[in-house]
Scaffold this motif. Structure first.
Motif, PDB file in Angstrom:
ATOM      1  N   ALA A  45       0.835  -1.201   0.000  1.00  0.00           N
ATOM      2  CA  ALA A  45       0.000   0.000   0.000  1.00  0.00           C
ATOM      3  C   ALA A  45       0.864   1.243   0.000  1.00  0.00           C
ATOM      4  O   ALA A  45       2.000   1.238   0.480  1.00  0.00           O
ATOM      5  N   ALA A  46       0.297   2.315  -0.540  1.00  0.00           N
ATOM      6  CA  ALA A  46       0.912   3.635  -0.462  1.00  0.00           C
ATOM      7  C   ALA A  46       0.337   4.332   0.768  1.00  0.00           C
ATOM      8  O   ALA A  46      -0.867   4.272   1.023  1.00  0.00           O
ATOM      9  N   VAL A  47       1.213   4.968   1.529  1.00  0.00           N
ATOM     10  CA  VAL A  47       0.804   5.607   2.774  1.00  0.00           C
ATOM     11  C   VAL A  47       1.168   7.086   2.735  1.00  0.00           C
ATOM     12  O   VAL A  47       2.271   7.451   2.321  1.00  0.00           O
ATOM     13  N   GLU A  48       0.224   7.913   3.156  1.00  0.00           N
ATOM     14  CA  GLU A  48       0.464   9.354   3.296  1.00  0.00           C
ATOM     15  C   GLU A  48      -0.103   9.800   4.637  1.00  0.00           C
ATOM     16  O   GLU A  48      -1.235   9.429   4.987  1.00  0.00           O
ATOM     17  N   ASP A  49       0.658  10.551   5.371  1.00  0.00           N
ATOM     18  CA  ASP A  49       0.236  11.062   6.687  1.00  0.00           C
ATOM     19  C   ASP A  49      -0.276   9.942   7.593  1.00  0.00           C
ATOM     20  O   ASP A  49      -1.262  10.102   8.315  1.00  0.00           O
ATOM     21  N   GLY A  50       0.379   8.781   7.525  1.00  0.00           N
ATOM     22  CA  GLY A  50       0.026   7.674   8.398  1.00  0.00           C
ATOM     23  C   GLY A  50      -1.229   6.917   8.008  1.00  0.00           C
ATOM     24  O   GLY A  50      -1.700   6.068   8.760  1.00  0.00           O
ATOM     25  N   ARG A  51      -1.768   7.185   6.824  1.00  0.00           N
ATOM     26  CA  ARG A  51      -2.991   6.519   6.370  1.00  0.00           C
ATOM     27  C   ARG A  51      -2.764   5.889   5.004  1.00  0.00           C
ATOM     28  O   ARG A  51      -2.054   6.436   4.174  1.00  0.00           O
ATOM     29  N   ILE A  52      -3.407   4.751   4.783  1.00  0.00           N
ATOM     30  CA  ILE A  52      -3.333   4.105   3.475  1.00  0.00           C
ATOM     31  C   ILE A  52      -4.140   4.920   2.478  1.00  0.00           C
ATOM     32  O   ILE A  52      -5.324   5.197   2.708  1.00  0.00           O
ATOM     33  N   VAL A  53      -3.503   5.300   1.387  1.00  0.00           N
ATOM     34  CA  VAL A  53      -4.187   6.064   0.349  1.00  0.00           C
ATOM     35  C   VAL A  53      -4.412   5.238  -0.915  1.00  0.00           C
ATOM     36  O   VAL A  53      -5.219   5.618  -1.761  1.00  0.00           O
ATOM     37  N   GLU A  54      -3.663   4.129  -1.047  1.00  0.00           N
ATOM     38  CA  GLU A  54      -3.859   3.270  -2.212  1.00  0.00           C
ATOM     39  C   GLU A  54      -3.421   1.840  -1.868  1.00  0.00           C
ATOM     40  O   GLU A  54      -2.312   1.625  -1.409  1.00  0.00           O
ATOM     41  N   PHE A  55      -4.330   0.897  -2.068  1.00  0.00           N
ATOM     42  CA  PHE A  55      -4.034  -0.513  -1.906  1.00  0.00           C
ATOM     43  C   PHE A  55      -3.546  -1.042  -3.253  1.00  0.00           C
ATOM     44  O   PHE A  55      -4.122  -0.718  -4.287  1.00  0.00           O
ATOM     45  N   ARG A  56      -2.499  -1.880  -3.235  1.00  0.00           N
ATOM     46  CA  ARG A  56      -1.947  -2.431  -4.477  1.00  0.00           C
ATOM     47  C   ARG A  56      -1.814  -3.944  -4.351  1.00  0.00           C
ATOM     48  O   ARG A  56      -1.418  -4.454  -3.304  1.00  0.00           O
ATOM     49  N   ALA A  57      -2.145  -4.638  -5.428  1.00  0.00           N
ATOM     50  CA  ALA A  57      -2.025  -6.098  -5.458  1.00  0.00           C
ATOM     51  C   ALA A  57      -1.284  -6.508  -6.726  1.00  0.00           C
ATOM     52  O   ALA A  57      -1.675  -6.122  -7.827  1.00  0.00           O
TER      53      ALA A  57
END
Length: 68
Positions: A45-57
């Motif tokens: 996953a991509a994380v910004e400001d401590g939150r997941i912003v995009e899940f990747r598989a």
């Protein structure tokens, strides 16, 4: 005798890994015929400001090669 090939596709979703896998398969279906299976090989996953912003598989798609 059938011959199969495997190709790797990366799907993404802002909602979940399940959606990311589904998006990868939907995209593969647009250009590949004879898909017989998928294998999820990695989730990240991509994380910004401590939150997941995009899940990747990362998905390996198996399909049967056409030919004579």
């Amino acid at each position: 005798m059938a011959v199969a090939r495997i190709t790797q596709v990366i799907g993404a979703s802002p909602h979940s890994w399940e959606d990311a896998v589904r998006n990868a398969l939907e995209r593969a279906n647009k250009t590949l015929r004879g898909i017989t299976g998928i294998e999820v090989v990695k989730e990240n996953a991509a994380v910004e400001d401590g939150r997941i912003v995009e899940f990747r598989a990362t998905v390996q798609v198996t399909f049967i090669l056409e030919g004579t």
